[in-house]
Motif scaffolding. Sequence first.
Motif, PDB file in Angstrom:
ATOM      1  N   ARG A  67      11.946  -8.023  -3.718  1.00  0.00           N
ATOM      2  CA  ARG A  67      12.704  -7.433  -4.824  1.00  0.00           C
ATOM      3  C   ARG A  67      14.194  -7.744  -4.697  1.00  0.00           C
ATOM      4  O   ARG A  67      14.853  -8.093  -5.670  1.00  0.00           O
ATOM      5  CB  ARG A  67      12.503  -5.921  -4.866  1.00  0.00           C
ATOM      6  N   THR A 126       6.992  -5.426   8.060  1.00  0.00           N
ATOM      7  CA  THR A 126       5.860  -4.644   7.572  1.00  0.00           C
ATOM      8  C   THR A 126       5.604  -5.062   6.119  1.00  0.00           C
ATOM      9  O   THR A 126       6.422  -5.755   5.502  1.00  0.00           O
ATOM     10  CB  THR A 126       6.189  -3.133   7.594  1.00  0.00           C
ATOM     11  N   ALA A 127       4.502  -4.614   5.568  1.00  0.00           N
ATOM     12  CA  ALA A 127       4.207  -4.902   4.161  1.00  0.00           C
ATOM     13  C   ALA A 127       5.296  -4.317   3.267  1.00  0.00           C
ATOM     14  O   ALA A 127       5.723  -4.955   2.290  1.00  0.00           O
ATOM     15  CB  ALA A 127       2.840  -4.333   3.780  1.00  0.00           C
ATOM     16  N   ARG A 128       5.765  -3.136   3.606  1.00  0.00           N
ATOM     17  CA  ARG A 128       6.839  -2.492   2.827  1.00  0.00           C
ATOM     18  C   ARG A 128       8.128  -3.322   2.894  1.00  0.00           C
ATOM     19  O   ARG A 128       8.810  -3.505   1.894  1.00  0.00           O
ATOM     20  CB  ARG A 128       7.084  -1.082   3.341  1.00  0.00           C
ATOM     21  N   ASP A 129       8.452  -3.822   4.089  1.00  0.00           N
ATOM     22  CA  ASP A 129       9.634  -4.686   4.243  1.00  0.00           C
ATOM     23  C   ASP A 129       9.531  -5.917   3.357  1.00  0.00           C
ATOM     24  O   ASP A 129      10.506  -6.327   2.725  1.00  0.00           O
ATOM     25  CB  ASP A 129       9.789  -5.168   5.697  1.00  0.00           C
ATOM     26  N   THR A 130       8.352  -6.508   3.329  1.00  0.00           N
ATOM     27  CA  THR A 130       8.143  -7.733   2.547  1.00  0.00           C
ATOM     28  C   THR A 130       8.366  -7.480   1.064  1.00  0.00           C
ATOM     29  O   THR A 130       9.047  -8.265   0.390  1.00  0.00           O
ATOM     30  CB  THR A 130       6.724  -8.284   2.794  1.00  0.00           C
ATOM     31  N   VAL A 131       7.838  -6.388   0.563  1.00  0.00           N
ATOM     32  CA  VAL A 131       8.008  -6.041  -0.856  1.00  0.00           C
ATOM     33  C   VAL A 131       9.484  -5.774  -1.148  1.00  0.00           C
ATOM     34  O   VAL A 131      10.029  -6.254  -2.154  1.00  0.00           O
ATOM     35  CB  VAL A 131       7.134  -4.824  -1.226  1.00  0.00           C
ATOM     36  N   ARG A 132      10.158  -5.048  -0.272  1.00  0.00           N
ATOM     37  CA  ARG A 132      11.574  -4.737  -0.462  1.00  0.00           C
ATOM     38  C   ARG A 132      12.416  -6.018  -0.466  1.00  0.00           C
ATOM     39  O   ARG A 132      13.263  -6.214  -1.337  1.00  0.00           O
ATOM     40  CB  ARG A 132      12.054  -3.798   0.643  1.00  0.00           C
TER      41      ARG A 132
END
Length: 169
Positions: A125, A116-122
């Motif tokens: 980081r 997901t987009a959230r997974d990608t950002v995490r």
Amino acid sequence: MAPAGPDHGGSGTPEPDTGTQRRLARRLVALQSAHEFAEEIVLWPAVLRHCPAGDALVTTALEQERQLKRTLEELAHISPGSQEFTQCVNTLAGLNRTHLTYEENQVWPRLQDGLTARDTVRLARQWSGARRRAPTRPHPRLAARPVVLGTVGLAVAVVDRTRDGLTAR
């Protein structure tokens, strides 16, 4: 008329600047070592979690990285300006091309499909943080498992960075 040669604009091959080669090789070894560490501690576990047949993808990638790390270790100990140094750099370039092509064509599209987009950002980081704390030398005998890298790997990184500071590397 000045004699033809490397210092006079002739067709001779200039002597390699071994000091520059040494600095570039050390920098390459440090950057590549940190990059592979970050992949091993962050990205390959994500591939296992999010990709169908992730274990096969990771097995291939880790074998490629073992070869890269062995070659980086060799490069760190070869005298710049030598034929062996040039051959090692060429071998490293070929291994890198193969590994990057594999990642770009096989791994990243499959991982992207599973995130997901959230997974990608995490993951971005986590990878960035791991990269900053990574060893600056290759450690091909260090197991590429997150639990090992998160403990022994980070301790090795502290030793590497201390050595770098003491030797002005």
